[in-house]
Design an enzyme around this catalytic site. Structure first.
Site, PDB file in Angstrom:
ATOM      1  N   GLU A   1       0.843  -1.197   0.000  1.00 16.05           N
ATOM      2  CA  GLU A   1       0.000   0.000   0.000  1.00 16.05           C
ATOM      3  C   GLU A   1       0.877   1.245   0.000  1.00 16.05           C
ATOM      4  OE1 GLU A   1      -2.423   1.524  -0.763  1.00 16.05           O
ATOM      5  OE2 GLU A   1      -3.978   1.756   0.744  1.00 16.05           O
ATOM      6  N   ASP A   2       0.367   2.321  -0.576  1.00 19.40           N
ATOM      7  CA  ASP A   2       1.155   3.558  -0.622  1.00 19.40           C
ATOM      8  C   ASP A   2       1.209   4.240   0.743  1.00 19.40           C
ATOM      9  OD1 ASP A   2      -1.544   4.275  -0.702  1.00 19.40           O
ATOM     10  OD2 ASP A   2      -1.401   5.506  -2.502  1.00 19.40           O
TER      11      ASP A   2
ATOM     12  N   ASP B   1      -3.586   6.005   6.432  1.00 15.07           N
ATOM     13  CA  ASP B   1      -4.011   7.235   7.097  1.00 15.07           C
ATOM     14  C   ASP B   1      -5.027   6.862   8.179  1.00 15.07           C
ATOM     15  OD1 ASP B   1      -4.633   9.851   7.737  1.00 15.07           O
ATOM     16  OD2 ASP B   1      -5.739  10.262   5.913  1.00 15.07           O
TER      17      ASP B   1
ATOM     18  N   PHE C   1      -1.018  16.340   3.893  1.00 18.24           N
ATOM     19  CA  PHE C   1      -1.389  15.697   2.643  1.00 18.24           C
ATOM     20  C   PHE C   1      -0.184  15.684   1.712  1.00 18.24           C
ATOM     21  CE2 PHE C   1      -3.364  14.993  -1.451  1.00 18.24           C
ATOM     22  CZ  PHE C   1      -4.225  13.958  -1.126  1.00 18.24           C
TER      23      PHE C   1
ATOM     24  N   ARG D   1       1.368  11.601  -9.375  1.00 20.03           N
ATOM     25  CA  ARG D   1       1.838  10.242  -9.057  1.00 20.03           C
ATOM     26  C   ARG D   1       3.235   9.991  -9.608  1.00 20.03           C
ATOM     27  NH1 ARG D   1      -2.570   7.184  -7.234  1.00 20.03           N
ATOM     28  NH2 ARG D   1      -4.572   7.585  -8.211  1.00 20.03           N
TER      29      ARG D   1
HETATM   30  P1  IMP Z   1      -7.151   5.364   4.748  1.00 23.26           P
HETATM   31  O1  IMP Z   1      -8.282   4.415   4.504  1.00 23.26           O
HETATM   32  O2  IMP Z   1      -7.611   6.654   5.323  1.00 23.26           O
HETATM   33  O3  IMP Z   1      -6.024   4.761   5.521  1.00 23.26           O
HETATM   34  O4  IMP Z   1      -6.681   5.794   3.328  1.00 23.26           O
HETATM   35  C1  IMP Z   1      -5.667   5.234   2.631  1.00 23.26           C
HETATM   36  C2  IMP Z   1      -5.726   5.742   1.195  1.00 23.26           C
HETATM   37  O5  IMP Z   1      -6.034   7.128   1.175  1.00 23.26           O
HETATM   38  C3  IMP Z   1      -4.388   5.615   0.552  1.00 23.26           C
HETATM   39  O6  IMP Z   1      -4.290   4.403  -0.161  1.00 23.26           O
HETATM   40  C4  IMP Z   1      -4.339   6.810  -0.365  1.00 23.26           C
HETATM   41  O7  IMP Z   1      -4.887   6.467  -1.611  1.00 23.26           O
HETATM   42  C5  IMP Z   1      -5.212   7.837   0.293  1.00 23.26           C
HETATM   43  N1  IMP Z   1      -4.430   8.832   1.071  1.00 23.26           N
HETATM   44  C6  IMP Z   1      -4.339   8.969   2.406  1.00 23.26           C
HETATM   45  N2  IMP Z   1      -3.530   9.980   2.760  1.00 23.26           N
HETATM   46  C7  IMP Z   1      -3.078  10.502   1.598  1.00 23.26           C
HETATM   47  C8  IMP Z   1      -2.164  11.580   1.282  1.00 23.26           C
HETATM   48  O8  IMP Z   1      -1.583  12.265   2.141  1.00 23.26           O
HETATM   49  N3  IMP Z   1      -1.943  11.783  -0.029  1.00 23.26           N
HETATM   50  C9  IMP Z   1      -2.529  11.066  -1.026  1.00 23.26           C
HETATM   51  N4  IMP Z   1      -3.372  10.043  -0.780  1.00 23.26           N
HETATM   52  C10 IMP Z   1      -3.653   9.776   0.523  1.00 23.26           C
HETATM   53 MG    MG Z   2      -4.379   4.009  -2.154  1.00 21.78          MG
END
Ligand code: IMP
Ligand code: MG
Length: 180
Positions: A99-100, A103, A152, A165
């Site tokens: 995963e990238d 959050d 962000f 990206r």
């Molecule tokens: P989560 O479900 O909130 O943990 O979200 C994870 C996904 O949200 C990641 O796979 C990203 O695609 C996106 N995301 C969360 N934070 C960022 C950020 O700072 N920049 C870009 N994408 C983000």
């Molecule tokens: Mg993602």
């Protein structure tokens, strides 16, 4: 540097050397695996990170991709939807989800459970970035590239409305871009 980037948080060189370390740690932990490791990249953000990691692996592995969505703009909307499922079964396999960024943790928590529901034997998570301050559910990655503050970020796979990206580094997006 791209004009929409306020500052570079993690350089290309830092990412590359961290990935070498992560790959050797992963290799050590998977060295006794009897069947190939199934590496699953979550599209699209994980692509550069997955490429960087997997080229360092010498253990037998297979790759697949999955696309889930939970994000619109810069706020998580919670619900996780499968936009593209795996091409092959993960039943009985050891899976490494790439995963990238983590959050709120909602995406990865839902995806991890999905893999166990599909019959995976073991599911581990490797994330390039972790924003622990954003966490809303109880989940941690097994391997993390970098822990970052609650800002962000874009680049190295991460986007803002599908852009940035391609940047070779991770940077903080100028707020002027999304308050426009
Ligand atoms: P989560 O479900 O909130 O943990 O979200 C994870 C996904 O949200 C990641 O796979 C990203 O695609 C996106 N995301 C969360 N934070 C960022 C950020 O700072 N920049 C870009 N994408 C983000
Ligand atoms: Mg993602």
């Amino acid at each position: 540097m791209n004009k929409d980037i306020e500052k570079v948080l993690i350089s290309e060189e830092e990412i590359s050397s961290r990935c070498r370390l992560l790959a050797s740690e992963l290799e050590m932990n998977y060295k006794d695996l009897e069947e190939p490791l199934l590496i699953v990249g979550l599209l699209k953000g994980s692509v550069p990170f997955m490429a960087e990691l997997m080229k360092r692996f010498t253990i037998p592995c297979e790759i697949d991709f999955m696309k889930v969505s939970s994000y619109v703009g810069t706020k998580s909307v919670g619900d996780v939807k499968i936009n593209k499922d795996l091409d092959h079964t993960c039943d009985g396999k050891c899976v490494l989800i790439v995963e990238d960024i983590i959050d709120t943790g909602k995406t990865i928590k839902a995806v991890k459970q999905m893999f166990y529901n599909k019959g995976a034997k073991d599911v581990k998570i490797v994330a390039l970035l972790d924003k622990p301050e954003g966490r809303q559910v109880d989940i941690e990655a097994d391997y993390v590239g970098f822990t970052i503050p609650n800002e962000f970020v874009v680049g190295y796979g991460l986007d803002y409305d599908q852009k940035y990206r391609n940047l070779p580094y991770v940077g903080v997006l100028s707020p002027s871009v999304y308050t426009k």
